[in-house]
Design a protein around this motif. Structure first.
Motif, PDB file in Angstrom:
ATOM      1  N   ILE A  60       0.802  -1.241   0.054  1.00  0.00           N
ATOM      2  CA  ILE A  60      -0.145   0.079   0.030  1.00  0.00           C
ATOM      3  C   ILE A  60       0.911   1.376  -0.033  1.00  0.00           C
ATOM      4  CG2 ILE A  60      -1.617   1.422   1.611  1.00  0.00           C
ATOM      5  CD1 ILE A  60      -2.910  -1.433   2.264  1.00  0.00           C
ATOM      6  N   ALA A  61       1.702   1.247   0.635  1.00  0.00           N
ATOM      7  CA  ALA A  61       2.799   2.427   0.967  1.00  0.00           C
ATOM      8  C   ALA A  61       3.514   2.739  -0.324  1.00  0.00           C
ATOM      9  CB  ALA A  61       3.579   2.230   1.981  1.00  0.00           C
ATOM     10  N   ILE A  62       3.881   1.644  -1.024  1.00  0.00           N
ATOM     11  CA  ILE A  62       4.603   1.953  -2.404  1.00  0.00           C
ATOM     12  C   ILE A  62       3.705   2.315  -3.382  1.00  0.00           C
ATOM     13  CG2 ILE A  62       5.840   0.741  -4.240  1.00  0.00           C
ATOM     14  CD1 ILE A  62       7.126  -1.359  -2.090  1.00  0.00           C
ATOM     15  N   ALA A  63       2.362   1.602  -3.473  1.00  0.00           N
ATOM     16  CA  ALA A  63       1.717   2.228  -4.568  1.00  0.00           C
ATOM     17  C   ALA A  63       0.941   3.711  -4.363  1.00  0.00           C
ATOM     18  CB  ALA A  63       0.249   1.253  -4.340  1.00  0.00           C
ATOM     19  N   LEU A  64       0.650   4.060  -2.941  1.00  0.00           N
ATOM     20  CA  LEU A  64       0.396   5.310  -2.761  1.00  0.00           C
ATOM     21  C   LEU A  64       1.571   6.485  -3.298  1.00  0.00           C
ATOM     22  CD1 LEU A  64      -1.495   5.014   0.829  1.00  0.00           C
ATOM     23  CD2 LEU A  64      -2.338   5.482  -1.504  1.00  0.00           C
ATOM     24  N   VAL A  65       2.413   6.247  -2.662  1.00  0.00           N
ATOM     25  CA  VAL A  65       3.864   7.081  -3.147  1.00  0.00           C
ATOM     26  C   VAL A  65       4.016   7.215  -4.318  1.00  0.00           C
ATOM     27  CG1 VAL A  65       6.179   7.681  -2.480  1.00  0.00           C
ATOM     28  CG2 VAL A  65       4.701   6.804  -0.665  1.00  0.00           C
ATOM     29  N   VAL A  66       4.310   6.027  -5.179  1.00  0.00           N
ATOM     30  CA  VAL A  66       4.755   6.139  -6.301  1.00  0.00           C
ATOM     31  C   VAL A  66       3.710   6.693  -7.298  1.00  0.00           C
ATOM     32  CG1 VAL A  66       5.084   4.644  -8.632  1.00  0.00           C
ATOM     33  CG2 VAL A  66       6.150   4.077  -6.323  1.00  0.00           C
ATOM     34  N   SER A  67       2.262   6.539  -7.143  1.00  0.00           N
ATOM     35  CA  SER A  67       1.462   6.939  -8.042  1.00  0.00           C
ATOM     36  C   SER A  67       1.042   8.353  -7.696  1.00  0.00           C
ATOM     37  CB  SER A  67      -0.036   6.026  -7.390  1.00  0.00           C
ATOM     38  OG  SER A  67      -0.588   6.340  -6.342  1.00  0.00           O
ATOM     39  N   ASN A  68       1.157   8.897  -6.390  1.00  0.00           N
ATOM     40  CA  ASN A  68       0.662  10.237  -6.277  1.00  0.00           C
ATOM     41  C   ASN A  68       1.846  11.115  -6.656  1.00  0.00           C
ATOM     42  OD1 ASN A  68       0.988  12.810  -4.229  1.00  0.00           O
ATOM     43  ND2 ASN A  68      -1.105  12.042  -4.437  1.00  0.00           N
ATOM     44  N   ILE A  69       3.296  10.668  -6.573  1.00  0.00           N
ATOM     45  CA  ILE A  69       4.124  11.417  -7.229  1.00  0.00           C
ATOM     46  C   ILE A  69       4.097  11.639  -8.790  1.00  0.00           C
ATOM     47  CG2 ILE A  69       6.773  11.350  -7.461  1.00  0.00           C
ATOM     48  CD1 ILE A  69       7.363  10.382  -4.680  1.00  0.00           C
ATOM     49  N   LEU A  70       4.114  10.716  -9.363  1.00  0.00           N
ATOM     50  CA  LEU A  70       4.074  10.567 -10.764  1.00  0.00           C
ATOM     51  C   LEU A  70       2.690  11.416 -11.227  1.00  0.00           C
ATOM     52  CD1 LEU A  70       5.342   6.990 -11.844  1.00  0.00           C
ATOM     53  CD2 LEU A  70       6.492   9.228 -11.975  1.00  0.00           C
ATOM     54  N   GLU A  71       1.548  11.054 -10.547  1.00  0.00           N
ATOM     55  CA  GLU A  71       0.357  11.932 -11.090  1.00  0.00           C
ATOM     56  C   GLU A  71       0.655  13.532 -10.932  1.00  0.00           C
ATOM     57  OE1 GLU A  71      -3.064  11.187 -11.686  1.00  0.00           O
ATOM     58  OE2 GLU A  71      -3.051   8.974 -11.356  1.00  0.00           O
ATOM     59  N   TYR A 181       1.058   2.400 -17.328  1.00  0.00           N
ATOM     60  CA  TYR A 181       1.899   1.262 -17.418  1.00  0.00           C
ATOM     61  C   TYR A 181       3.126   1.468 -16.397  1.00  0.00           C
ATOM     62  CZ  TYR A 181       3.841  -3.281 -18.789  1.00  0.00           C
ATOM     63  OH  TYR A 181       4.409  -4.483 -18.641  1.00  0.00           O
ATOM     64  N   LEU A 182       4.023   2.681 -16.876  1.00  0.00           N
ATOM     65  CA  LEU A 182       5.154   2.967 -16.127  1.00  0.00           C
ATOM     66  C   LEU A 182       4.916   3.065 -14.512  1.00  0.00           C
ATOM     67  CD1 LEU A 182       7.991   3.880 -15.914  1.00  0.00           C
ATOM     68  CD2 LEU A 182       7.352   6.221 -16.365  1.00  0.00           C
ATOM     69  N   THR A 183       3.697   3.705 -14.534  1.00  0.00           N
ATOM     70  CA  THR A 183       3.320   3.860 -12.768  1.00  0.00           C
ATOM     71  C   THR A 183       3.267   2.890 -12.109  1.00  0.00           C
ATOM     72  OG1 THR A 183       2.544   6.219 -13.423  1.00  0.00           O
ATOM     73  CG2 THR A 183       1.742   4.968 -11.426  1.00  0.00           C
ATOM     74  N   VAL A 184       2.394   1.920 -12.764  1.00  0.00           N
ATOM     75  CA  VAL A 184       2.251   0.540 -11.936  1.00  0.00           C
ATOM     76  C   VAL A 184       3.141  -0.330 -12.028  1.00  0.00           C
ATOM     77  CG1 VAL A 184      -0.512   0.732 -12.004  1.00  0.00           C
ATOM     78  CG2 VAL A 184       0.777  -0.487 -13.878  1.00  0.00           C
ATOM     79  N   TYR A 185       4.006  -0.452 -13.225  1.00  0.00           N
ATOM     80  CA  TYR A 185       5.273  -1.313 -13.082  1.00  0.00           C
ATOM     81  C   TYR A 185       6.171  -1.077 -11.945  1.00  0.00           C
ATOM     82  CZ  TYR A 185       9.778  -3.253 -14.089  1.00  0.00           C
ATOM     83  OH  TYR A 185      11.014  -3.781 -14.271  1.00  0.00           O
ATOM     84  N   LEU A 186       6.388   0.397 -11.738  1.00  0.00           N
ATOM     85  CA  LEU A 186       7.206   0.854 -10.762  1.00  0.00           C
ATOM     86  C   LEU A 186       6.981   0.387  -9.421  1.00  0.00           C
ATOM     87  CD1 LEU A 186       8.235   4.599 -11.995  1.00  0.00           C
ATOM     88  CD2 LEU A 186       9.483   2.462 -12.253  1.00  0.00           C
ATOM     89  N   PHE A 187       5.517   0.573  -9.145  1.00  0.00           N
ATOM     90  CA  PHE A 187       5.067   0.103  -7.744  1.00  0.00           C
ATOM     91  C   PHE A 187       5.243  -1.445  -7.757  1.00  0.00           C
ATOM     92  CE2 PHE A 187       0.727   1.557  -8.709  1.00  0.00           C
ATOM     93  CZ  PHE A 187       0.138   0.319  -8.613  1.00  0.00           C
ATOM     94  N   TYR A 188       4.765  -2.040  -8.705  1.00  0.00           N
ATOM     95  CA  TYR A 188       4.900  -3.571  -8.660  1.00  0.00           C
ATOM     96  C   TYR A 188       6.335  -3.874  -8.507  1.00  0.00           C
ATOM     97  CZ  TYR A 188      -0.114  -4.094 -10.292  1.00  0.00           C
ATOM     98  OH  TYR A 188      -1.367  -3.986 -10.041  1.00  0.00           O
ATOM     99  N   GLN A 189       7.353  -3.487  -9.199  1.00  0.00           N
ATOM    100  CA  GLN A 189       8.616  -3.835  -9.156  1.00  0.00           C
ATOM    101  C   GLN A 189       8.996  -3.473  -7.815  1.00  0.00           C
ATOM    102  OE1 GLN A 189      10.445  -5.596 -12.179  1.00  0.00           O
ATOM    103  NE2 GLN A 189      11.069  -6.147 -10.201  1.00  0.00           N
ATOM    104  N   GLY A 190       8.809  -2.709  -7.247  1.00  0.00           N
ATOM    105  CA  GLY A 190       9.406  -2.090  -5.855  1.00  0.00           C
ATOM    106  C   GLY A 190       8.613  -3.297  -4.850  1.00  0.00           C
ATOM    107  N   PHE A 191       7.492  -3.535  -5.120  1.00  0.00           N
ATOM    108  CA  PHE A 191       7.016  -4.783  -4.016  1.00  0.00           C
ATOM    109  C   PHE A 191       7.610  -5.939  -4.340  1.00  0.00           C
ATOM    110  CE2 PHE A 191       3.528  -7.515  -2.627  1.00  0.00           C
ATOM    111  CZ  PHE A 191       3.489  -7.361  -1.351  1.00  0.00           C
TER     112      PHE A 191
END
Length: 301
Positions: A60-71, A181-191
């Motif tokens: 959850i933390a990775i998804a929230l941080v990555v998505s909010n920053i890139l948005e 795709y870039l955004t979700v890939y980044l937080f999936y890869q981080g997890f």
């Protein structure tokens, strides 16, 4: 696994499906925020059973941080999604992005992650480099097709956000989907990296040995429910003209019909494919998919 936990999760899935059907057939009957937060509740329960509370908290933390920053970066610069901005329809914002957007990424994002692990393999301490990258790549496709289904409706018809330069897909540009795709890939890869190289993890409440196939199926069915909601929206939709920010005119009937077609051939297909793969998994007889103990490890205590 605790049978009561599985039954409780199926109850959550059934209730979410009913709420989704009502909302799809009667637009606005159930607020979007209720549907999103209900899905997040499923993610918390399902994710905690598989990864432990610490593990799902990291997701959850990775998804929230990555998505909010890139948005926020994209709203300010146009990268990676393109030039757009949110209206006030989704309520309060964190910087330039509505607070509801983060939970939306988490909800469907987790379902797509589960599908990615079913199709490409689980992430464990001894996972190969190929699987470590393959799972995020596959899960990202499962996530982005959801956006492919809803973005024309929410941006062009409901105007939750506005694409300032329009786009060829009912007012939505190609850059949006590449950015997603870039955004979700980044937080999936981080997890995935956390699961592979993170702190040693104790066994989750699932326990070691075998995970019931129905446990994965709950996430797959929930994902399919979201896909089928676009078909229900099409069946109940009316047709009238709408325009995007550039003045291009689109027909709402065409938007809803296209979303229904796309959802059937992407989200519903992916759910069906994952179900077949789950059924073919070694040790899946009797509804159980056998895995090594490491695959069901939870988060660090």
């Amino acid at each position: 696994m605790n049978g009561m936990a599985l039954k409780a999760l199926w109850g959550v899935v059934a209730l979410y499906a009913a709420m989704n059907a009502i909302s799809s057939l009667r637009s606005g009957a159930i607020p979007v925020s209720v549907l999103v937060l209900f899905l997040v509740a499923f993610v918390l329960l399902h994710g905690a059973l598989r990864y432990g509370w610490g593990g799902i908290a990291v997701f959850i933390a990775i998804a929230l941080v990555v998505s909010n920053i890139l948005e926020n970066v994209s709203i300010l610069t146009g990268f990676p999604f393109g030039h757009y901005h949110y209206t006030d329809a989704l309520g309060a914002k964190l910087f330039l992005v509505p607070l509801l957007i983060g939970p939306a990424y988490i909800g469907t994002g987790y379902l797509a992650w589960v599908i990615g692990t079913v199709l490409a393999g689980d992430i464990r301490r001894d996972t190969s480099a190929f699987t470590l990258v393959a799972v995020p790549l596959v899960a990202s496709f499962a996530m982005v097709v959801w956006d492919l289904c809803f973005d024309p409706t929410l941006s062009t018809i409901l105007k939750f956000w506005v694409w300032e330069q329009g786009g060829g897909y009912f007012g939505v540009p190609l850059t949006n989907y590449l950015g997603w795709y870039l955004t979700v890939y980044l937080f999936y890869q981080g997890f995935a990296l956390f699961l592979r190289f993170g702190p040693a993890r104790r066994a989750s409440v699932i326990g070691a040995g075998a995970i019931p196939a129905t446990f994965y199926l709950e996430a797959i069915v929930t994902y399919a429910v979201i896909g089928l909601s676009f078909v229900l929206q099409y069946l109940s939709a009316t047709n009238h003209a709408v325009s995007d920010a550039t003045g291009a005119v689109w027909q709402t009937g065409a938007i809803h019909e296209t979303s229904a077609i796309v959802s059937l051939l992407t989200m519903v297909f992916i759910a069906a494919l994952a179900t077949v793969k789950l059924r073919q998994a070694p040790g899946a007889r009797g509804g159980r998919a056998v895995e090594r103990p490491e695959a069901v490890a939870g988060a660090a205590s």
